[in-house]
Scaffold this motif. Structure first.
Motif, PDB file in Angstrom:
ATOM      1  N   ASP B 210       0.838  -1.215   0.000  1.00  0.00           N
ATOM      2  CA  ASP B 210       0.000   0.000   0.000  1.00  0.00           C
ATOM      3  C   ASP B 210       0.863   1.252   0.000  1.00  0.00           C
ATOM      4  O   ASP B 210       0.592   2.215  -0.717  1.00  0.00           O
ATOM      5  N   LEU B 211       1.903   1.212   0.838  1.00  0.00           N
ATOM      6  CA  LEU B 211       2.779   2.384   0.967  1.00  0.00           C
ATOM      7  C   LEU B 211       3.472   2.666  -0.361  1.00  0.00           C
ATOM      8  O   LEU B 211       3.541   3.814  -0.822  1.00  0.00           O
ATOM      9  N   SER B 212       3.965   1.608  -0.992  1.00  0.00           N
ATOM     10  CA  SER B 212       4.635   1.768  -2.282  1.00  0.00           C
ATOM     11  C   SER B 212       3.678   2.395  -3.298  1.00  0.00           C
ATOM     12  O   SER B 212       4.049   3.304  -4.036  1.00  0.00           O
ATOM     13  N   ASN B 213       2.451   1.919  -3.314  1.00  0.00           N
ATOM     14  CA  ASN B 213       1.469   2.472  -4.245  1.00  0.00           C
ATOM     15  C   ASN B 213       1.169   3.939  -3.936  1.00  0.00           C
ATOM     16  O   ASN B 213       1.058   4.775  -4.831  1.00  0.00           O
ATOM     17  N   LYS B 214       1.045   4.213  -2.661  1.00  0.00           N
ATOM     18  CA  LYS B 214       0.753   5.575  -2.229  1.00  0.00           C
ATOM     19  C   LYS B 214       1.889   6.533  -2.644  1.00  0.00           C
ATOM     20  O   LYS B 214       1.650   7.661  -3.082  1.00  0.00           O
ATOM     21  N   CYS B 215       3.104   6.026  -2.498  1.00  0.00           N
ATOM     22  CA  CYS B 215       4.262   6.853  -2.851  1.00  0.00           C
ATOM     23  C   CYS B 215       4.357   7.083  -4.356  1.00  0.00           C
ATOM     24  O   CYS B 215       4.886   8.086  -4.816  1.00  0.00           O
ATOM     25  N   MET B 216       3.833   6.105  -5.118  1.00  0.00           N
ATOM     26  CA  MET B 216       3.843   6.222  -6.585  1.00  0.00           C
ATOM     27  C   MET B 216       3.179   7.506  -7.041  1.00  0.00           C
ATOM     28  O   MET B 216       3.572   8.126  -8.020  1.00  0.00           O
ATOM     29  N   ASN B 217       2.105   7.878  -6.308  1.00  0.00           N
ATOM     30  CA  ASN B 217       1.373   9.077  -6.685  1.00  0.00           C
ATOM     31  C   ASN B 217       2.016  10.338  -6.125  1.00  0.00           C
ATOM     32  O   ASN B 217       1.458  11.422  -6.220  1.00  0.00           O
ATOM     33  N   ASN B 218       3.138  10.157  -5.496  1.00  0.00           N
ATOM     34  CA  ASN B 218       3.773  11.292  -4.829  1.00  0.00           C
ATOM     35  C   ASN B 218       5.279  11.167  -5.045  1.00  0.00           C
ATOM     36  O   ASN B 218       5.987  10.575  -4.262  1.00  0.00           O
ATOM     37  N   SER B 219       5.715  11.717  -6.158  1.00  0.00           N
ATOM     38  CA  SER B 219       7.044  11.390  -6.670  1.00  0.00           C
ATOM     39  C   SER B 219       8.178  11.687  -5.698  1.00  0.00           C
ATOM     40  O   SER B 219       9.275  11.180  -5.848  1.00  0.00           O
ATOM     41  N   ASN B 220       7.952  12.498  -4.679  1.00  0.00           N
ATOM     42  CA  ASN B 220       9.051  12.860  -3.789  1.00  0.00           C
ATOM     43  C   ASN B 220       9.273  11.887  -2.648  1.00  0.00           C
ATOM     44  O   ASN B 220      10.270  11.975  -1.952  1.00  0.00           O
ATOM     45  N   LYS B 221       8.325  11.002  -2.451  1.00  0.00           N
ATOM     46  CA  LYS B 221       8.460  10.106  -1.305  1.00  0.00           C
ATOM     47  C   LYS B 221       9.109   8.786  -1.715  1.00  0.00           C
ATOM     48  O   LYS B 221       8.770   8.212  -2.743  1.00  0.00           O
ATOM     49  N   LYS B 222      10.062   8.362  -0.909  1.00  0.00           N
ATOM     50  CA  LYS B 222      10.848   7.171  -1.258  1.00  0.00           C
ATOM     51  C   LYS B 222      10.824   6.142  -0.136  1.00  0.00           C
ATOM     52  O   LYS B 222      10.503   6.461   1.012  1.00  0.00           O
ATOM     53  N   ILE B 223      11.203   4.924  -0.502  1.00  0.00           N
ATOM     54  CA  ILE B 223      11.286   3.837   0.490  1.00  0.00           C
ATOM     55  C   ILE B 223      12.660   3.160   0.393  1.00  0.00           C
ATOM     56  O   ILE B 223      13.175   2.961  -0.714  1.00  0.00           O
ATOM     57  N   TRP B 224      13.263   2.900   1.531  1.00  0.00           N
ATOM     58  CA  TRP B 224      14.425   2.001   1.593  1.00  0.00           C
ATOM     59  C   TRP B 224      13.983   0.782   2.385  1.00  0.00           C
ATOM     60  O   TRP B 224      13.386   0.901   3.451  1.00  0.00           O
ATOM     61  N   ILE B 225      14.285  -0.390   1.854  1.00  0.00           N
ATOM     62  CA  ILE B 225      13.954  -1.623   2.572  1.00  0.00           C
ATOM     63  C   ILE B 225      15.159  -2.042   3.415  1.00  0.00           C
ATOM     64  O   ILE B 225      16.306  -1.919   2.978  1.00  0.00           O
ATOM     65  N   ARG B 226      14.890  -2.541   4.610  1.00  0.00           N
ATOM     66  CA  ARG B 226      15.987  -3.047   5.450  1.00  0.00           C
ATOM     67  C   ARG B 226      15.657  -4.454   5.931  1.00  0.00           C
ATOM     68  O   ARG B 226      14.535  -4.720   6.356  1.00  0.00           O
ATOM     69  N   THR B 227      16.655  -5.308   5.871  1.00  0.00           N
ATOM     70  CA  THR B 227      16.482  -6.683   6.343  1.00  0.00           C
ATOM     71  C   THR B 227      17.606  -7.028   7.318  1.00  0.00           C
ATOM     72  O   THR B 227      18.770  -6.983   6.940  1.00  0.00           O
ATOM     73  N   PRO B 228      17.252  -7.355   8.554  1.00  0.00           N
ATOM     74  CA  PRO B 228      18.300  -7.775   9.485  1.00  0.00           C
ATOM     75  C   PRO B 228      18.757  -9.186   9.143  1.00  0.00           C
ATOM     76  O   PRO B 228      17.929 -10.085   8.969  1.00  0.00           O
ATOM     77  N   LEU B 229      20.061  -9.358   9.008  1.00  0.00           N
ATOM     78  CA  LEU B 229      20.605 -10.690   8.718  1.00  0.00           C
ATOM     79  C   LEU B 229      21.053 -11.315  10.036  1.00  0.00           C
ATOM     80  O   LEU B 229      22.112 -10.999  10.557  1.00  0.00           O
ATOM     81  N   ILE B 230      20.203 -12.204  10.569  1.00  0.00           N
ATOM     82  CA  ILE B 230      20.485 -12.778  11.878  1.00  0.00           C
ATOM     83  C   ILE B 230      20.842 -14.254  11.717  1.00  0.00           C
ATOM     84  O   ILE B 230      20.029 -15.032  11.196  1.00  0.00           O
ATOM     85  N   PRO B 231      22.035 -14.630  12.156  1.00  0.00           N
ATOM     86  CA  PRO B 231      22.470 -16.030  12.003  1.00  0.00           C
ATOM     87  C   PRO B 231      21.442 -17.001  12.607  1.00  0.00           C
ATOM     88  O   PRO B 231      20.892 -16.709  13.672  1.00  0.00           O
ATOM     89  N   SER B 232      21.222 -18.041  11.920  1.00  0.00           N
ATOM     90  CA  SER B 232      20.290 -19.111  12.309  1.00  0.00           C
ATOM     91  C   SER B 232      18.846 -18.620  12.403  1.00  0.00           C
ATOM     92  O   SER B 232      17.959 -19.351  12.827  1.00  0.00           O
ATOM     93  N   MET B 233      18.577 -17.397  12.031  1.00  0.00           N
ATOM     94  CA  MET B 233      17.193 -16.912  12.002  1.00  0.00           C
ATOM     95  C   MET B 233      16.869 -16.385  10.611  1.00  0.00           C
ATOM     96  O   MET B 233      16.557 -17.156   9.718  1.00  0.00           O
ATOM     97  N   THR B 234      17.024 -15.099  10.406  1.00  0.00           N
ATOM     98  CA  THR B 234      16.628 -14.537   9.106  1.00  0.00           C
ATOM     99  C   THR B 234      17.694 -14.722   8.038  1.00  0.00           C
ATOM    100  O   THR B 234      17.409 -14.582   6.847  1.00  0.00           O
ATOM    101  N   ALA B 235      18.934 -14.958   8.460  1.00  0.00           N
ATOM    102  CA  ALA B 235      20.028 -15.067   7.500  1.00  0.00           C
ATOM    103  C   ALA B 235      20.005 -16.442   6.838  1.00  0.00           C
ATOM    104  O   ALA B 235      20.837 -17.305   7.121  1.00  0.00           O
ATOM    105  N   ARG B 236      18.994 -16.642   5.977  1.00  0.00           N
ATOM    106  CA  ARG B 236      18.847 -17.898   5.244  1.00  0.00           C
ATOM    107  C   ARG B 236      18.658 -17.551   3.780  1.00  0.00           C
ATOM    108  O   ARG B 236      18.005 -16.564   3.433  1.00  0.00           O
ATOM    109  N   GLU B 237      19.251 -18.369   2.946  1.00  0.00           N
ATOM    110  CA  GLU B 237      19.144 -18.114   1.505  1.00  0.00           C
ATOM    111  C   GLU B 237      17.706 -17.989   1.059  1.00  0.00           C
ATOM    112  O   GLU B 237      17.346 -17.075   0.316  1.00  0.00           O
ATOM    113  N   ASP B 238      16.863 -18.914   1.537  1.00  0.00           N
ATOM    114  CA  ASP B 238      15.472 -18.909   1.062  1.00  0.00           C
ATOM    115  C   ASP B 238      14.770 -17.624   1.460  1.00  0.00           C
ATOM    116  O   ASP B 238      13.984 -17.069   0.702  1.00  0.00           O
ATOM    117  N   ASN B 239      15.082 -17.108   2.648  1.00  0.00           N
ATOM    118  CA  ASN B 239      14.445 -15.877   3.118  1.00  0.00           C
ATOM    119  C   ASN B 239      14.862 -14.690   2.234  1.00  0.00           C
ATOM    120  O   ASN B 239      14.031 -13.910   1.781  1.00  0.00           O
TER     121      ASN B 239
END
Lengths: 832, 320
Positions: B210-239
């Motif tokens: 939704d946010l991405s779509n909302k920003c589409m109509n508002n050229s000045n607003k941007k998004i940076w995505i962040r992903t924590p790489l946590i060993p044995s948790m989120t730091a998995r290839e499939d994730n």
């Protein structure tokens, strides 16, 4: 001023020639050749050479005065002087004597491959005083009420130090490059010839004759070196070197007497002219600075490049020049490079603005920066890079890269807008608008470390008076007395506590902070008068007995007035009062206000007891003073207002004084060389929570560790303490600067600020922010492993150290030992 | 808390790691998630807490005397009984050396705005601004909306660091004043997301689209995505693969400017200790340089846009 953290940097891009010269220099006392002091007498048994007044501002040498005085006397060689020698005035005698030593006695040596000549210049020469003059001088200095005693008393009691020292100015090198010493000689000659017969016999006439004599020293010396080049040429087998020596011999026949016409000639003219100032003053390198070297040398650089000089060869000449500057340190090479010799500062100034804020960075600016990058670590000359609103991105990129590579800046940054505001302020307050105004103020340049002056006509005595502002606090708290008896560090003699300052009342009876501050004002005025009186005595002795006629030839005003520079001959004559312990004083006032009056945490009586007991037994109160009371340096408007109040008080008072013998106007500044460390052992505990023996604050910097809101807050506080920005009563644009001399500021960054290109841009932006909000001069240090290790041992001093990772923050001292070790290891490997 | 008062953990100036340029990061207190790896555990609870910093303590024991709840005792250091402590802060107030520290202070929105504006010149010169982080900014949405509004009136760039766990109404309030969203996608697997953070990722992923779509109509607003790489948790290839695909398929590259893989950070060990919490990840090593590079290559293999995927944070020093 040293820049820490240069350990990792290695020199690079050095030719065989330069590598040899640089390595040879760093062999130090192992060298066969060096530029050690040589000492010379005029054959009279009362004669002496060592002028201790130069060193009244170097307290660690006090104990050596007598030894130095005697050892130079005893080791001096005799120079015959003519029968009428003592009928001339002292300036004439000095000019004659120094010329004789320099042109008849000093060996002329040229190191293999060197492209510049001029090697021996560290001298101790005869005072050239007759018996009566010497007796009077010695009485004034060594007598029962002599200056030496007074200078030592002043220091031992924690007031600070003062004395008429040498250097700390920028001679009119540009004039010599353009017109040669010939023009100096002719100017003095034509003025002399216009004098009436009576005036010719006056001091003015005699001074002009002294100047004429002095102006011929560089000519004769250059001719001797020229002959030396011919001799070396004859014995040289390498054809390329032969060619160089031939050229050098031709150069020696020409400059500095005649104008320089290409870059090589200009560099040679500059070096010889410069080094002879150190000979003339018998003092190696104390802030004898070059000014805007990339500006006045640029026409020669440009012309030589056009005429086919290889740019790399031009840099090779500059590198030889760098090596020569370092040989100033040879003066006492056998006794080690500490104390006196650590304080040299032959500054070169690079970049900066021209009229109306136009940027003047040129190709020579970059050539010098490249040389610094190639040669560092090296001690001299010390570079200052001037930044301003229109500084080009390319320059900032180069600066960021050099800082990143050196792990700390191999130069000091000077900030034009704030500095210029100070220069225009001094012009207004001293009524010198004809000499310093919007048409020329951009030509200002720093000397020594960062002390701003005009160029070629200005002696501002920038390190001559160093006053501990915090002394006034002790005097208030003891009603004009000191806390303790002073015990002579050598004789162990005790000096009874006496009434020194005015009686400002029993501090335990003050009803509010305003009353306290009133008393503080009175004691501040007292300590300023005290340092003025001390300096004034030395100044009058120097003006009477220690002329420097050669230097006078190079400073506009002296020839015109027929007055030696030591007699106030320069067009612009200031004495700078450098305040030490600024933040310690401000924080102490803030702590008193907080503890005693606002929060009523303790009574004044208890605070005084705590200070007299060096906080021992009062640790809780000390912690509150240290950690809970407001502090300068955090961008806290209320605390910074106190800083400004203190600043206004002492600077306003400083402007009230002029030397009696030479009419030099006092002006304020803040440089604190190493006094903030050493005087910490003299001054008693202070209300900000500092114990005796701990460091005082350095120049305009916040107290160590007090800047817990980081570099931007620290910068903003410094700008505010200098007067801030204000459109209505600004000195320049919207900038106010209460310290025309400028103020030394150091910020330590975490190396992560330069870890990649995106961060470099952030760092550059910080510098652009500093131009707007900060002070006049900035030393950039990078956090190094040593500092962090110290923080592990003394966490209380390093509460401001922050560890930052994306979205995360923690204070270094609040993470466990094992993780601290890891952070240290990262910093060591530049992996943060 | 309301529009004019906010509970703030810390204000960090010259912040260079939380968005473009030089920034001031405002750490809000309180978060709807409780991620196992959280490196600011003191920011999770939405009320003030106290902590004792050993290295600052001078042993005066003032804190023990003044505590109205008798929650403090001394045994070779201050022991906090957190079942008794109400976070009143009297101990911190009485502590001479700031060893007892209150985590979370109430700030007035106007005062905070003034404080932040002190660094305006650095924001301007660097293209920086303010990052509202946490905790979770949207958790005190009225205050954050008002703060952002104040800042944007002063032409200050505002970034909001968010976990994405918020309602539509909350976003409505804040959206107009935020220029950049630093948005976390931590874990694509719903069950794992619940296990790691205490909440499902459904709302988070929906909000992001939704946010991405909302920003589409508002050229000045941007998004940076962040992903924590946590060993044995989120730091998995499939994730990482799934997140990359999610970005590719659902979000607009006109809006989303970068994706940061944030390496596991263990410098917070002592924070847990001070809060009296046993940290599950206490013994976990940092991610090695090679692993980090592999994850970055994997991300780049799916999202080929230049200057889009980044690694941030510290890698393991010694390879083992």
């Amino acid at each position: 001023m040293s820049s820490v953290g240069q350990k990792l940097k290695q020199p690079k891009n050095l030719s065989e020639r330069i590598r040899f010269l640089r390595d040879y220099y760093f062999k130090g006392s192992q060298r066969n050749w060096n530029n050690e002091f040589t000492s010379w007498n005029c054959g009279k048994d009362w004669d002496a050479q060592y002028n201790e007044m130069h060193y009244y501002i170097v307290p660690e040498t006090f104990a050596l005065f007598q030894t130095m005085y005697q050892s130079f006397r005893l080791s001096s060689e005799k120079v015959e002087v003519p029968d009428d020698f003592f009928r001339k005035n002292i300036a004439q005698r000095r000019a004659y004597f120094n010329k004789k030593v320099i042109t008849d006695f000093l060996p002329c040596e040229i190191l293999p491959g060197d492209l510049l000549f001029g090697s021996r210049f560290n001298l101790q020469t005869s005072f050239c005083l007759d018996k009566k003059e010497m007796k009077d001088r010695n009485k004034k200095i060594l007598g029962k009420n002599g200056l030496r005693k007074k200078a030592i008393w002043f220091h031992d009691h924690g007031f600070g130090n003062a004395g008429p020292t040498g250097g700390h100015l920028i001679a009119d090198y540009e004039k010599i490059l353009k017109y040669g010493f010939k023009s100096v000689y002719e100017q003095a000659q034509s003025l002399y010839e216009k004098l009436s017969p009576k005036d010719k016999k006056s001091d003015m006439g005699k001074n002009l004759l002294a100047f004429m004599e002095a102006a011929t020293i560089p000519k004769e010396l250059a001719l001797r070196y020229s002959e030396k080049c011919v001799k070396l040429y004859e014995n040289e087998i390498d054809s390329k070197r032969k060619e160089e020596l031939l050229k050098m011999s031709k150069i020696g026949e020409k400059v500095p007497w005649e104008p320089a016409e290409n870059f090589w000639e200009a560099m040679q003219s500059l070096w010889l002219t410069h080094m002879l100032i150190m000979s003339d003053e018998n003092y190696p390198g104390p802030g004898v600075s070059f000014g805007r070297i990339d500006q006045y040398l640029y026409p020669y650089w440009e012309k030589s490049l056009k005429d086919g000089m290889d740019r790399e060869f031009g840099k090779e000449i500059i590198k030889c020049f760098f090596v020569h500057c370092n040989t100033a340190y040879d003066a006492m090479i056998r006794t080690g490079n500490n104390g006196i010799t650590a304080g040299f500062g032959q500054l070169i100034t690079l970049s900066g603005m021209g009229k109306d804020g136009v940027d003047l960075t040129n190709d020579l600016t970059y050539a010098f920066l490249e040389v610094i990058d190639d040669m560092s670590p090296i001690l001299e000359p010390k570079p200052n890079v001037r930044l301003h609103r229109n500084s080009p991105e390319k320059l900032l990129d180069k600066i960021a890269d050099m800082i990143s590579e050196s792990q700390g800046a191999p130069f000091l940054l000077n900030f034009d807008e704030r500095s210029i505001a100070g220069m225009l302020r001094e012009a207004r307050l001293a009524k010198l608008e004809n000499l310093i105004n919007l048409n020329n103020v951009h030509d200002y340049a720093p000397v020594g470390c960062l002390e701003n002056t005009m160029v070629g006509n200005d002696r501002s005595g920038t390190v001559d008076c160093n006053l501990n502002l915090a002394k006034a606090l002790e005097l208030v708290l003891a009603n004009g007395k000191e806390f303790f008896e002073v015990i002579d560090p050598i004789t162990k003699k005790r000096e009874k506590i006496r009434q020194l300052g005015p009686k400002t009342g029993d501090p335990t009876k003050f009803k509010n902070f305003d009353q306290f501050f009133k008393a503080y004002e009175i004691q501040t005025k007292y300590i300023i008068r005290k340092i003025f009186e001390l300096y004034d005595k030395g100044e009058s002795i120097r003006s009477k007995y220690h002329p420097t006629p050669y230097l006078s030839c190079l400073v506009k005003g002296c020839i015109e007035k027929g007055k030696d520079i030591t007699q106030g001959g320069a067009e612009i004559n200031f004495v700078t009062l450098e305040a030490v312990t600024f933040a310690t004083t401000v924080d102490s006032l803030l702590a008193i206000k907080y503890l005693v009056y606002d929060k009523k945490i303790c009574e004044m009586r208890k605070l005084i007891e705590a200070l007299k007991n060096n906080w021992e037994g009062y640790e809780t109160l000390q912690a509150i003073a240290k950690y809970k009371a407001p502090k300068y340096g955090k961008d806290d408007d209320e605390a910074d207002e106190m800083a400004l109040k203190v600043m206004k008080l002492w600077t306003d008072e400083t402007w009230k004084y002029k030397t009696t013998s030479t009419n030099r106007q006092f002006r304020p500044g803040m440089l604190s060389w190493n006094y903030w460390v050493s005087d910490g052992y003299i001054l008693p505990a202070t209300p900000d929570g500092r114990k005796k023996g701990q460091f005082l604050s350095n120049a305009i910097c916040p107290v160590n560790g007090a800047d817990t809101n980081g570099p931007t807050a620290n910068t903003n506080s410094v700008g505010k303490a200098l007067g801030g920005k204000n459109k209505e009563n600004a000195d320049y644009l919207d900038y106010i600067n209460l310290l025309p001399n400028g103020a030394s500021h150091t910020i330590t960054f975490n190396p992560s600020i330069l870890k990649d290109n995106q961060h470099k841009e952030k760092f550059k932006a910080f510098l652009r922010g500093y131009i707007e909000n900060g002070g006049t001069a900035l030393q950039i240090n990078m956090l190094d492993p040593e500092m962090l290790k110290d923080a592990q041992k003394n966490p209380q001093d390093y509460r401001h150290l922050l560890v930052r990772v994306t979205g995360y923050n923690a204070y270094f001292t609040s993470i466990g030992k094992e993780l601290q070790d890891e952070v240290i290891s990262r910093i060591s490997h530049q992996k943060i | 808390m309301n529009e004019s008062k906010g509970l703030i953990l810390e204000i960090q100036r010259l912040s260079t790691e939380d968005g473009p340029g030089i920034r001031t990061t405002v750490f809000m207190k309180g978060c709807p998630l409780a991620c196992k790896w959280c490196h600011n555990p003191e920011s999770i609870k939405p009320e003030p807490q106290i902590q004792w910093i050993n290295s600052r303590c001078i042993g005066c024991k003032n804190c023990i005397i003044v505590c109205p709840e008798r929650a403090l005792t001394w045994d070779n250091g201050v022991i906090i009984d957190r079942t008794l402590c109400k976070g009143c802060g009297k101990c911190a107030e009485s502590c001479p050396s700031t060893a007892m520290e209150i985590l979370g202070r109430i700030w007035d929105v106007e005062k905070l705005t003034t404080e932040i504006l002190k660094d305006k010149v650095y924001f301007e010169k660097s293209g920086g601004g303010v990052t509202i982080s946490g905790g979770e900014g949207t958790f005190q949405s009225s205050f954050v909306a008002k703060l952002s509004e104040n800042l944007s009136k002063n032409k200050i760039h505002v970034a909001l660091d968010t976990c994405g766990f918020y309602s539509d109404q909350v976003l409505e309030k804040i959206f107009p004043f935020v220029d950049l969203f630093l948005y976390d996608i931590k874990e694509m697997d719903i069950l794992k997301h619940i296990e790691f953070t205490g909440q499902s990722n459904e709302l988070i992923l929906k909000n992001l689209i939704d946010l991405s779509n909302k920003c589409m109509n508002n050229s000045n607003k941007k998004i940076w995505i962040r992903t924590p790489l946590i060993p044995s948790m989120t730091a998995r290839e499939d994730n990482i693969l799934k997140i990359a695909k999610f970005i590719n398929e659902n979000l607009s590259f006109d809006v989303v400017e970068r994706w940061e893989l944030c390496l596991f950070n263990n410098l917070c060990k002592d924070k847990y200790r001070r809060l009296g919490i046993k940290w599950e990840l206490d013994d976990i090593d940092l991610i090695s340089e090679k692993e980090a590079d592999d994850f970055l290559s994997l991300a780049k293999s799916i999202i080929t846009k230049d200057d889009f995927c980044y690694i941030t944070g510290s890698k393991r020093l010694v390879e083992n």
